[in-house]
Design a protein around this motif. Structure first.
Motif, PDB file in Angstrom:
ATOM      1  N   THR A 181       0.824  -1.211   0.000  1.00 16.60           N
ATOM      2  CA  THR A 181       0.000   0.000   0.000  1.00 16.60           C
ATOM      3  C   THR A 181       0.857   1.260   0.000  1.00 16.60           C
ATOM      4  O   THR A 181       0.437   2.298  -0.492  1.00 16.60           O
ATOM      5  CB  THR A 181      -0.942   0.031   1.228  1.00 16.60           C
ATOM      6  N   GLU A 182       2.059   1.155   0.542  1.00 22.58           N
ATOM      7  CA  GLU A 182       2.939   2.328   0.589  1.00 22.58           C
ATOM      8  C   GLU A 182       3.322   2.768  -0.833  1.00 22.58           C
ATOM      9  O   GLU A 182       3.291   3.955  -1.155  1.00 22.58           O
ATOM     10  CB  GLU A 182       4.196   1.979   1.395  1.00 22.58           C
ATOM     11  N   ARG A 183       3.661   1.803  -1.650  1.00 26.03           N
ATOM     12  CA  ARG A 183       4.060   2.123  -3.025  1.00 26.03           C
ATOM     13  C   ARG A 183       2.886   2.079  -3.997  1.00 26.03           C
ATOM     14  O   ARG A 183       3.078   2.275  -5.205  1.00 26.03           O
ATOM     15  CB  ARG A 183       5.108   1.114  -3.511  1.00 26.03           C
ATOM     16  N   VAL A 184       1.703   1.777  -3.459  1.00 27.00           N
ATOM     17  CA  VAL A 184       0.522   1.647  -4.308  1.00 27.00           C
ATOM     18  C   VAL A 184       0.830   0.680  -5.457  1.00 27.00           C
ATOM     19  O   VAL A 184       0.706   0.993  -6.630  1.00 27.00           O
ATOM     20  CB  VAL A 184       0.053   3.008  -4.852  1.00 27.00           C
ATOM     21  N   GLN A 185       1.266  -0.526  -5.042  1.00 26.21           N
ATOM     22  CA  GLN A 185       1.729  -1.495  -6.033  1.00 26.21           C
ATOM     23  C   GLN A 185       1.205  -2.875  -5.647  1.00 26.21           C
ATOM     24  O   GLN A 185       1.220  -3.239  -4.464  1.00 26.21           O
ATOM     25  CB  GLN A 185       3.274  -1.489  -6.033  1.00 26.21           C
ATOM     26  N   ILE A 186       0.734  -3.612  -6.628  1.00 27.36           N
ATOM     27  CA  ILE A 186       0.345  -5.002  -6.389  1.00 27.36           C
ATOM     28  C   ILE A 186       1.164  -5.896  -7.312  1.00 27.36           C
ATOM     29  O   ILE A 186       1.254  -5.646  -8.512  1.00 27.36           O
ATOM     30  CB  ILE A 186      -1.166  -5.228  -6.649  1.00 27.36           C
ATOM     31  N   ASN A 187       1.799  -6.908  -6.695  1.00 23.97           N
ATOM     32  CA  ASN A 187       2.515  -7.902  -7.474  1.00 23.97           C
ATOM     33  C   ASN A 187       1.639  -9.131  -7.622  1.00 23.97           C
ATOM     34  O   ASN A 187       0.981  -9.553  -6.678  1.00 23.97           O
ATOM     35  CB  ASN A 187       3.814  -8.315  -6.763  1.00 23.97           C
ATOM     36  N   TYR A 188       1.644  -9.690  -8.821  1.00 22.26           N
ATOM     37  CA  TYR A 188       0.908 -10.919  -9.091  1.00 22.26           C
ATOM     38  C   TYR A 188       1.906 -11.960  -9.584  1.00 22.26           C
ATOM     39  O   TYR A 188       2.604 -11.716 -10.573  1.00 22.26           O
ATOM     40  CB  TYR A 188      -0.177 -10.649 -10.139  1.00 22.26           C
ATOM     41  N   ARG A 189       1.984 -13.069  -8.853  1.00 23.88           N
ATOM     42  CA  ARG A 189       2.970 -14.102  -9.164  1.00 23.88           C
ATOM     43  C   ARG A 189       4.372 -13.503  -9.307  1.00 23.88           C
ATOM     44  O   ARG A 189       5.115 -13.822 -10.230  1.00 23.88           O
ATOM     45  CB  ARG A 189       2.563 -14.843 -10.438  1.00 23.88           C
ATOM     46  N   GLY A 190       4.678 -12.585  -8.397  1.00 19.99           N
ATOM     47  CA  GLY A 190       6.020 -12.015  -8.350  1.00 19.99           C
ATOM     48  C   GLY A 190       6.273 -10.899  -9.356  1.00 19.99           C
ATOM     49  O   GLY A 190       7.339 -10.301  -9.362  1.00 19.99           O
ATOM     50  N   LYS A 191       5.280 -10.616 -10.201  1.00 17.58           N
ATOM     51  CA  LYS A 191       5.469  -9.560 -11.214  1.00 17.58           C
ATOM     52  C   LYS A 191       4.629  -8.338 -10.858  1.00 17.58           C
ATOM     53  O   LYS A 191       3.445  -8.472 -10.544  1.00 17.58           O
ATOM     54  CB  LYS A 191       5.056 -10.079 -12.597  1.00 17.58           C
ATOM     55  N   PRO A 192       5.216  -7.144 -10.922  1.00 19.73           N
ATOM     56  CA  PRO A 192       4.434  -5.945 -10.608  1.00 19.73           C
ATOM     57  C   PRO A 192       3.379  -5.676 -11.683  1.00 19.73           C
ATOM     58  O   PRO A 192       3.669  -5.757 -12.872  1.00 19.73           O
ATOM     59  CB  PRO A 192       5.492  -4.824 -10.586  1.00 19.73           C
TER      60      PRO A 192
END
Ligand code: CA
Length: 226
Positions: free
Chosen positions: A136-147
């Motif tokens: 949430t800090e970087r507003v980023q979601i990784n899916y299967r290790g990929k951003p």
């Protein structure tokens, strides 16, 4: 390597900070305007912001208030005057720390380290057996290790679904999660956000279909289809 955004209009001061922080192994970006800093943080979020109170366009206080509408990134204020210090210490601004000019750049670097250490252990719930990782800090979601390259709305949407696997959310509830007032036009915009999120998930795994459509009801996250 943590990245620090320095917002300071005096080049000489910015230079000493860049030098000290890079010497400690931090990445740095230097900007001299508050508005530019806000724009920059939206697009490429830094891990911490060093923010001068006296900026030429909007004040550091105003910049921080705007920043807090979309980011919890730690902020260290650089202040020059007693009156400024009083306001920072009053904590109405949402700063994590402050440094009074003239300061020792090494002292600032030490504060940066201390704050980053404090905020670092941010355990993310184990969503979908570790397939998704939400930062949430970087507003980023990784899916299967990929951003996933998500827009802010897409981030909030997916995050909302991920937080409660298998729960069916109505379009209205999802609009709530986006912080958008609900009306007919906007409800259809949820469908296009979902479409875009799905396309981005399929870039990582072609057969991925973790977001399920429930006709007439809405959408859910289904870990079984991830
Ligand atoms: Ca200044």
């Amino acid at each position: 390597m943590p990245h620090i955004l320095i917002v300071e209009d005096e080049a000489a001061i910015a230079d000493t900070l860049v030098f000290a922080l890079q010497g400690e192994g931090f990445g740095t970006t230097w900007l001299s305007l508050g508005a530019a800093a806000l724009e920059h943080q939206k697009n490429t979020p830094a891990d911490l912001i060093i923010l001068d109170v006296g900026l030429p366009d909007i004040s550091g206080f105003e910049t921080c208030k705007n920043l807090r509408r979309f980011s919890d990134v730690p902020v260290i204020f650089l202040t020059a005057r007693d009156a400024e210090i009083d306001r920072v210490v009053g904590l109405e601004i949402g700063a994590d720390d402050y440094v009074v000019k003239p300061f020792s750049p090494r002292e600032v670097a030490a504060r940066v380290r201390a704050i980053l250490k404090r905020v670092a252990p941010r355990p993310s719930p184990d969503l979908g057996a570790g397939l998704f990782h939400v930062d949430t800090e970087r507003v980023q979601i990784n899916y299967r290790g990929k951003p996933l390259n998500l827009t802010r709305h897409e981030f909030r949407l997916l995050n909302c679904l991920l937080e409660q696997p298998e729960r069916v959310f109505s379009r209205e509830q999802l609009l709530d999660a986006l912080g958008v007032a609900s009306d007919a036009g906007y409800e259809r915009s949820i469908d296009s956000h979902i479409k875009s999120v799905r396309a981005k998930l399929r870039l990582v795994r072609a057969e991925a279909e973790p977001i399920q459509t429930h006709r007439g009801l809405g959408y859910s996250y289904s870990p079984g289809h991830s």
